[in-house]
Design a protein around this motif. Structure first.
Motif, PDB file in Angstrom:
ATOM      1  N   THR B 303       0.836  -1.200   0.000  1.00 43.30           N
ATOM      2  CA  THR B 303       0.000   0.000   0.000  1.00 43.30           C
ATOM      3  C   THR B 303       0.875   1.255   0.000  1.00 43.30           C
ATOM      4  OG1 THR B 303      -1.598  -1.248   1.288  1.00 43.30           O
ATOM      5  CG2 THR B 303      -1.911   1.129   1.191  1.00 43.30           C
ATOM      6  N   ARG B 304       1.894   1.256   0.862  1.00 42.08           N
ATOM      7  CA  ARG B 304       2.784   2.422   0.951  1.00 42.08           C
ATOM      8  C   ARG B 304       3.579   2.611  -0.340  1.00 42.08           C
ATOM      9  NH1 ARG B 304       2.892   6.204   4.528  1.00 42.08           N
ATOM     10  NH2 ARG B 304       5.110   6.107   4.991  1.00 42.08           N
ATOM     11  N   ASN B 305       4.090   1.514  -0.891  1.00 36.45           N
ATOM     12  CA  ASN B 305       4.841   1.600  -2.151  1.00 36.45           C
ATOM     13  C   ASN B 305       3.963   2.113  -3.282  1.00 36.45           C
ATOM     14  OD1 ASN B 305       7.351   0.826  -1.254  1.00 36.45           O
ATOM     15  ND2 ASN B 305       7.149  -1.319  -1.867  1.00 36.45           N
ATOM     16  N   ALA B 306       2.708   1.655  -3.317  1.00 36.71           N
ATOM     17  CA  ALA B 306       1.806   2.065  -4.406  1.00 36.71           C
ATOM     18  C   ALA B 306       1.538   3.566  -4.297  1.00 36.71           C
ATOM     19  CB  ALA B 306       0.505   1.270  -4.329  1.00 36.71           C
ATOM     20  N   MET B 307       1.317   4.045  -3.068  1.00 38.42           N
ATOM     21  CA  MET B 307       1.006   5.449  -2.874  1.00 38.42           C
ATOM     22  C   MET B 307       2.195   6.335  -3.240  1.00 38.42           C
ATOM     23  SD  MET B 307      -0.176   7.256   0.663  1.00 38.42           S
ATOM     24  CE  MET B 307       1.070   8.406   1.191  1.00 38.42           C
TER      25      MET B 307
END
Lengths: 218, 317
Positions: B303-307
């Motif tokens: 989730t953090r990488n995608a954001m």
């Protein structure tokens, strides 16, 4: 000696620890560790492959791989037949050491606690050939094979803030050489003037895993 | 590219300012730590704002005190610790690209929250490479400017021409730093060897980062964390983000320049998605650990990488 099957454990979310259950130094296990490291390095999907004495840590990007996948890859690599020979054709490196005094502040106390004279400690420590089992901790730090059982001694409970480069120490059955000035908890019995690590040299590291070492008292 | 003169003159190096990039992973088996920006996220934000690739060499200033004079017109951006930053005595915004002119003087005061400020310059900072990275590793004098922290009189050059247009980070995305860092962590390999009390304390009581805090690690003060029984551990590999538990009961959190091996119980390991925050631990800060189970961590990271990957090309934690 027959191969020992290691335990594979999770190390947080992005690393796996492989650990062999052995008391003290075990040359067969050390060979297995380096064989596994060589096997894992064949696929460049891991961030770090870090062999230890009786353990190995492999770290990875948790975006690309899962703990279960890496555990499986380690199991496969352990089964793969790989015969790297660590010991047979290795170099012998002589390391001159000044034992005791300012260079080895823990020598006298260590000798007293194990009921020996400092001279006997020096003789016991320099009387055998050691194998470089792993490099690490800091650049150029050489972790060597086991000391004479009489010399075994625990680390300091609180690490020293600064141990000078070249210091030769004992931690339980391990002995090793500090590559740089660094904090550290080993019992320091001597020091060498050789630079274990010099980034400006063509070969920055004086020794590498697999080499043999002999300490020569100065 | 030819230079007649440097782009930046250091007037005061501050508490500790070094050149950092994304570090040199893959050499821990030789005793060479990854190094690199201690707070990878703030470092990437600063670079992105001035149009650099996210991992271009930038300045990392711990705790403040840095004074720079610009010798040419250029674009800079500051991200990371909450520091008063001024150009010629006028406050400038953090987390925004700022144009500077030849003769301008940038001053950073002290970190009100967090520890490290990243100063990116369009084009990146030129520095010495070792094993594929210009990251400064002070204990071995590797990379950076002669392997050391910046000092008054140093003259810095650009690594290349400014490449991209300046960018902005949308409001609300910039991480908010306070005097209390909450780190999500999974069990380290020796977690089960800790006493029952210690295992509980780790997740229920806060710790304080002591003055023994630098790029190698942070010694914490708090409830004693000890192993159930005495145990003599053989030195074994160690990673940044690991909480080591020596027999004196005061744990040590390993940071970007941490030793590659250690002989103390590895109690916790901060999840990959939260490791950037380790770089913002300042002496006196409160540190809490939250249990993160192995099954949760990959989703948090994705989730953090995608954001952040959507905002900053090629960036990942």
């Amino acid at each position: 000696m027959t191969a020992i099957t290691p335990l594979i454990r999770h190390y947080g979310d992005n690393a796996v620890l492989v650990e062999w259950d052995t008391a003290g130094f075990n040359a067969t296990v050390s060979d297995q560790v380096h064989a596994l490291a060589a096997q894992l390095r064949k696929t460049p999907i891991f961030t770090e492959v870090m062999p230890g004495y009786d353990s190995l840590v492999v770290s990875f990007d948790a975006e690309d791989l899962t703990l279960d996948e890496v555990t499986q890859q380690v199991k496969t690599a352990l089964q793969a037949d790989s015969d790297i020979c660590v010991a047979s054709e290795s170099r012998l490196v002589e390391i001159p050491v000044s034992y005791g005094g300012a260079a080895g502040p823990d020598l006298a106390a260590l000798a007293e606690r194990i009921g020996k004279t400092p001279q006997e400690v020096i003789a016991l420590h320099s009387d055998r050939e050691y194998r470089v089992c792993m490099m690490g901790f800091i650049p150029g730090f050489a972790f060597l094979s086991e000391v004479d059982p009489v010399l075994q001694h625990p680390r300091h409970a609180t690490p020293r803030a600064v141990v000078p480069a070249g210091s030769v120490g004992i931690a339980n059955w391990q002995t090793g050489i500090y590559g740089l000035d660094s904090p550290g908890g080993w019992q320091i019995i001597g020091r060498t003037d050789l630079d274990m690590f010099d980034a400006k040299r063509d070969a920055p590291f004086l020794v590498e895993a697999g080499d043999r070492i002999r300490f020569v008292p100065q | 590219m030819t230079h007649n003169m440097s782009v930046i003159t250091v007037l005061n190096g501050g508490t500790q300012t070094t050149v950092q990039d994304a570090g040199r992973p893959g050499h821990r088996h030789l005793g060479i730590p990854r190094s690199g920006a201690a707070d990878r996220l703030s470092f990437a934000i600063a670079n992105h704002l001035v149009g650099n690739v996210w991992d271009a060499p930038a300045l990392e200033c711990a705790l403040g005190g840095l004074h720079l004079r610009f010798e040419k017109d250029t674009t800079i951006a500051l991200s990371g610790a909450q520091m008063w930053a001024q150009i010629n005595g006028m406050n400038i915004d953090l987390n925004r690209a700022v144009g500077v002119e030849a003769g301008d003087i940038l001053t950073l005061s002290y970190a009100r929250a967090g520890c490290r400020s990243y100063i990116a310059v369009a084009g990146g900072i030129a520095a010495t490479e070792f094993l594929g990275s210009v990251s400064t590793y002070l204990p071995a004098a590797l990379g950076g400017i002669e392997g050391r922290a910046l000092k008054a009189g140093d003259e810095l050059d650009l690594a290349g021409d400014p490449s991209g247009p300046i960018n902005a980070i949308p409001k609300g995305y910039i991480p908010f730093l306070s005097g209390h860092a909450v780190l999500r962590a999974g069990a380290g390999p020796e977690f089960d060897l800790l006493s029952a009390c210690s295992r509980r304390y780790l997740f229920t009581t806060p710790f304080i980062a002591t003055s023994a805090t630098d790029r190698m690690g942070s010694r914490l003060r708090g409830d004693r964390i000890v192993t159930e029984a005495d145990f003599a551990m053989t030195s074994s590999p160690l990673l940044p983000g690991t909480l080591q538990c020596p027999p004196d009961g005061q744990p040590i959190l390993a940071l970007a320049d941490a030793h590659c091996t250690g002989g103390y119980a590895r109690g916790l390991h901060v999840i990959q998605a939260d490791q950037w925050l380790l770089g913002q631990i300042a002496p006196g800060m409160q540190i809490s650990f939250r249990r993160c189970f192995a099954a949760e961590a990959p989703d948090i990271l994705r989730t953090r990488n995608a954001m952040w990957g959507a905002l900053i090309p090629d960036f990942s934690f």
